[in-house]
Design a protein around this motif. Sequence first.
Motif, PDB file in Angstrom:
ATOM      1  N   ASN A  52     -10.945 -17.674 -15.153  1.00 36.14           N
ATOM      2  CA  ASN A  52     -12.312 -17.238 -14.849  1.00 36.14           C
ATOM      3  C   ASN A  52     -12.433 -16.668 -13.450  1.00 36.14           C
ATOM      4  O   ASN A  52     -13.275 -15.801 -13.199  1.00 36.14           O
ATOM      5  CB  ASN A  52     -13.281 -18.413 -15.030  1.00 36.14           C
ATOM      6  CG  ASN A  52     -13.371 -18.855 -16.480  1.00 36.14           C
ATOM      7  OD1 ASN A  52     -13.220 -18.043 -17.393  1.00 36.14           O
ATOM      8  ND2 ASN A  52     -13.600 -20.150 -16.706  1.00 36.14           N
ATOM      9  N   SER A  53     -11.567 -17.141 -12.554  1.00 32.58           N
ATOM     10  CA  SER A  53     -11.606 -16.643 -11.169  1.00 32.58           C
ATOM     11  C   SER A  53     -10.906 -15.301 -11.022  1.00 32.58           C
ATOM     12  O   SER A  53     -11.144 -14.571 -10.057  1.00 32.58           O
ATOM     13  CB  SER A  53     -10.944 -17.663 -10.234  1.00 32.58           C
ATOM     14  OG  SER A  53     -11.606 -18.907 -10.313  1.00 32.58           O
ATOM     15  N   HIS A  54     -10.043 -14.990 -11.974  1.00 30.42           N
ATOM     16  CA  HIS A  54      -9.272 -13.733 -11.887  1.00 30.42           C
ATOM     17  C   HIS A  54     -10.042 -12.618 -12.605  1.00 30.42           C
ATOM     18  O   HIS A  54     -10.237 -12.670 -13.817  1.00 30.42           O
ATOM     19  CB  HIS A  54      -7.892 -13.922 -12.522  1.00 30.42           C
ATOM     20  CG  HIS A  54      -6.939 -12.807 -12.241  1.00 30.42           C
ATOM     21  ND1 HIS A  54      -6.230 -12.717 -11.064  1.00 30.42           N
ATOM     22  CD2 HIS A  54      -6.603 -11.722 -12.973  1.00 30.42           C
ATOM     23  CE1 HIS A  54      -5.484 -11.634 -11.095  1.00 30.42           C
ATOM     24  NE2 HIS A  54      -5.696 -11.001 -12.252  1.00 30.42           N
ATOM     25  N   LYS A  55     -10.472 -11.618 -11.875  1.00 32.81           N
ATOM     26  CA  LYS A  55     -11.333 -10.565 -12.427  1.00 32.81           C
ATOM     27  C   LYS A  55     -10.570  -9.334 -12.911  1.00 32.81           C
ATOM     28  O   LYS A  55     -11.110  -8.538 -13.667  1.00 32.81           O
ATOM     29  CB  LYS A  55     -12.364 -10.134 -11.365  1.00 32.81           C
ATOM     30  CG  LYS A  55     -13.222 -11.277 -10.842  1.00 32.81           C
ATOM     31  CD  LYS A  55     -13.988 -11.967 -11.961  1.00 32.81           C
ATOM     32  CE  LYS A  55     -14.839 -13.118 -11.437  1.00 32.81           C
ATOM     33  NZ  LYS A  55     -15.535 -13.843 -12.523  1.00 32.81           N
ATOM     34  N   GLU A  56      -9.347  -9.163 -12.465  1.00 32.58           N
ATOM     35  CA  GLU A  56      -8.586  -7.963 -12.821  1.00 32.58           C
ATOM     36  C   GLU A  56      -7.971  -8.093 -14.224  1.00 32.58           C
ATOM     37  O   GLU A  56      -7.510  -9.159 -14.611  1.00 32.58           O
ATOM     38  CB  GLU A  56      -7.455  -7.729 -11.810  1.00 32.58           C
ATOM     39  CG  GLU A  56      -7.936  -7.472 -10.385  1.00 32.58           C
ATOM     40  CD  GLU A  56      -8.667  -6.147 -10.276  1.00 32.58           C
ATOM     41  OE1 GLU A  56      -8.317  -5.208 -11.022  1.00 32.58           O
ATOM     42  OE2 GLU A  56      -9.594  -6.052  -9.450  1.00 32.58           O
ATOM     43  N   ASN A  57      -7.992  -6.971 -14.957  1.00 26.79           N
ATOM     44  CA  ASN A  57      -7.302  -6.925 -16.246  1.00 26.79           C
ATOM     45  C   ASN A  57      -5.863  -6.458 -16.025  1.00 26.79           C
ATOM     46  O   ASN A  57      -5.528  -5.288 -16.195  1.00 26.79           O
ATOM     47  CB  ASN A  57      -8.031  -5.977 -17.210  1.00 26.79           C
ATOM     48  CG  ASN A  57      -9.321  -6.561 -17.710  1.00 26.79           C
ATOM     49  OD1 ASN A  57      -9.457  -7.775 -17.837  1.00 26.79           O
ATOM     50  ND2 ASN A  57     -10.298  -5.706 -17.964  1.00 26.79           N
ATOM     51  N   SER A  91      -2.264  -6.804 -23.324  1.00 29.80           N
ATOM     52  CA  SER A  91      -0.876  -6.361 -23.115  1.00 29.80           C
ATOM     53  C   SER A  91      -0.650  -4.972 -23.693  1.00 29.80           C
ATOM     54  O   SER A  91       0.067  -4.155 -23.118  1.00 29.80           O
ATOM     55  CB  SER A  91       0.102  -7.353 -23.756  1.00 29.80           C
ATOM     56  OG  SER A  91       0.016  -8.609 -23.146  1.00 29.80           O
ATOM     57  N   GLU A  92      -1.258  -4.694 -24.846  1.00 30.38           N
ATOM     58  CA  GLU A  92      -1.123  -3.374 -25.463  1.00 30.38           C
ATOM     59  C   GLU A  92      -1.807  -2.301 -24.630  1.00 30.38           C
ATOM     60  O   GLU A  92      -1.346  -1.169 -24.539  1.00 30.38           O
ATOM     61  CB  GLU A  92      -1.717  -3.399 -26.873  1.00 30.38           C
ATOM     62  CG  GLU A  92      -0.882  -4.201 -27.860  1.00 30.38           C
ATOM     63  CD  GLU A  92      -1.572  -4.373 -29.203  1.00 30.38           C
ATOM     64  OE1 GLU A  92      -2.818  -4.181 -29.256  1.00 30.38           O
ATOM     65  OE2 GLU A  92      -0.890  -4.697 -30.196  1.00 30.38           O
ATOM     66  N   THR A  93      -2.916  -2.659 -23.987  1.00 34.18           N
ATOM     67  CA  THR A  93      -3.660  -1.698 -23.173  1.00 34.18           C
ATOM     68  C   THR A  93      -2.919  -1.355 -21.891  1.00 34.18           C
ATOM     69  O   THR A  93      -2.908  -0.191 -21.464  1.00 34.18           O
ATOM     70  CB  THR A  93      -5.056  -2.272 -22.821  1.00 34.18           C
ATOM     71  OG1 THR A  93      -5.731  -2.633 -24.023  1.00 34.18           O
ATOM     72  CG2 THR A  93      -5.892  -1.249 -22.068  1.00 34.18           C
ATOM     73  N   LEU A  94      -2.259  -2.332 -21.277  1.00 32.99           N
ATOM     74  CA  LEU A  94      -1.695  -2.105 -19.933  1.00 32.99           C
ATOM     75  C   LEU A  94      -0.641  -0.989 -19.851  1.00 32.99           C
ATOM     76  O   LEU A  94      -0.802  -0.110 -18.974  1.00 32.99           O
ATOM     77  CB  LEU A  94      -1.170  -3.425 -19.372  1.00 32.99           C
ATOM     78  CG  LEU A  94      -2.282  -4.437 -18.976  1.00 32.99           C
ATOM     79  CD1 LEU A  94      -1.694  -5.759 -18.569  1.00 32.99           C
ATOM     80  CD2 LEU A  94      -3.137  -3.861 -17.870  1.00 32.99           C
TER      81      LEU A  94
END
Length: 582
Positions: A52-57, A91-94
Amino acid sequence: MSFFNVFLYLVRRYMCIRKSTSCIVVGILFCLSFTNVVAYTQKIDSILHQLNSHKENDSIKVDLLNAIGFEYWIIDTNASIDFGKQALRLSETLPYANGLAKANRIIGVAYWAQGNQNKALAYLNTSRKIYETVQDKTGLANTRLNIGMVYADLKEYKKALHHYEQAINEFTALELKGRIATTFTKIGTILITQHKDAEALKYLTDALQMHTANNFTYGIAEAHNRLGVLYLHKNETEQANYHIKKSMELGSKVSDIDGLTNNLIIYGKILRLSNKLDQAAIELSKGLRLAKENNLKKYELFAYEELKELKKQQYKPEEAFIFYDKYNVLKDSLFNSEKSKQIAYLEFENQLERKDKELLALKAQEKTDNFIKLTLILGVVIISICGYVIYIVSRQRAKKSKELSAKSQELLESVYALSQKDLENSELKQQELKRKLDFKNKELTSYTLNFIKKNEIVQQLHKTIQGIKKSSSIEKNKLIADLNKIIRKNLSIDRDWEDFSIFFEDAHQGFYSKLKSKHEDLSTNDLKICSLIRLNLNIKETACILGISPESVKTARYRLRKKLELDSQQEILTYLIHLEQE
């Protein structure tokens, strides 16, 4: 997962075992379970807080989603699948290959825990292929182990053992002893099913020692459970009792519901076999309640079977019949479900095989198309370059073509004239050689005939003298003695033979050397006979030249045939001619 839900979960577990004969033991188990589940929940909450603290995808978020999915494997498979699919989509998006492989593995194992083996295989095979592509050996080995577990549940034991063996080889190369021990436990479980008790005992004992060395509680508990099952199969109830109790004690520390349910029923069976029927009833009832609450159908079936046997021992046929009826109903249901799974698995395997073939065909077609395109492009380029070069060169060659043609004609004429001269010289040389050879053969034949004639005359003289010798006259005896000396002297053919050998070797060069190199044990007399046979002389002529009887010649030719290793159908003359021509 809220703390309140965990608390309710523990209360249900406590209620299931509240009727235990030993309240102190139950209380201790409850406290241990409560403490471990709280710690387990705190771990999940910690990872959720980081997520929840990590905002980056990014890849870090993928790893956190996979970590939560991994932790939910044991307590909530639906949540495990949900977090795994979130990680899969991101993972597919990155794209992020390692995260994609891990997400597929987490979803696959969660589906396996739910009993959906086809979906489990689909995701795990995808995970395996990605791990192979990125060359993540640890991930690949773990995925192979998981695939083996799916095949084991499908009773495809041959395939399961194949994947287990591959996993062991990879874990061994990576020096992951804990994972090797886990795989040993899985193999031991299959071997118990196949009634290979000695092999199963070795694998499970090794697994227990390795897990103990690594202090892996869950692994130790699982190994003890399988050893308990093994010793129970062997009717060694004391050993079985020891291992099951150890498994129950250790399993409570890691909140292993599946293991606890199985252990309670096995423990109840041990008590029944030990004729402790009241205690057995308590343990079997607890195991049955846990199996129903957690939808563990295979353990529910196991509990019904044991309760039926218990009631028979207690001489309660009506209650035994009730449990027997429940056992049959559930068994039929599970059988149909199992058959459906196997049929679905076979259909899935066929679809997977078809897809793999189609994929391979598409890849092959794509490679072929690319190769054809590249070949066409290269062909056009090469043809263009060649056309330009030919155009430039042809103009230069046109100027010199007449000169080259004239020179070529002159050269051909010269070569032809020289070849004609060489041919004539060659023919003359061959004729000269043939003439010389014919002359030598005539000389040799003439010498041979003279040789024969001389010996015939000498032999006739010898015969005549032998007749005179019968006379009683002293003078005649002396004359006969002198004539015998002359005859014996003339009958010696050594000098004549030397002359003959010289003529023969001159006409048939290399004859003796070839013969000796191939047959080292030939004597001088054998060589004489060979040369006379080569001249195609008959037995009588040969006997005359050698000064021996025809019978002796026959014997000598027979011995010669043996030395030359010829069969009865092969002619000596034919063999010698072939030898000379080699």
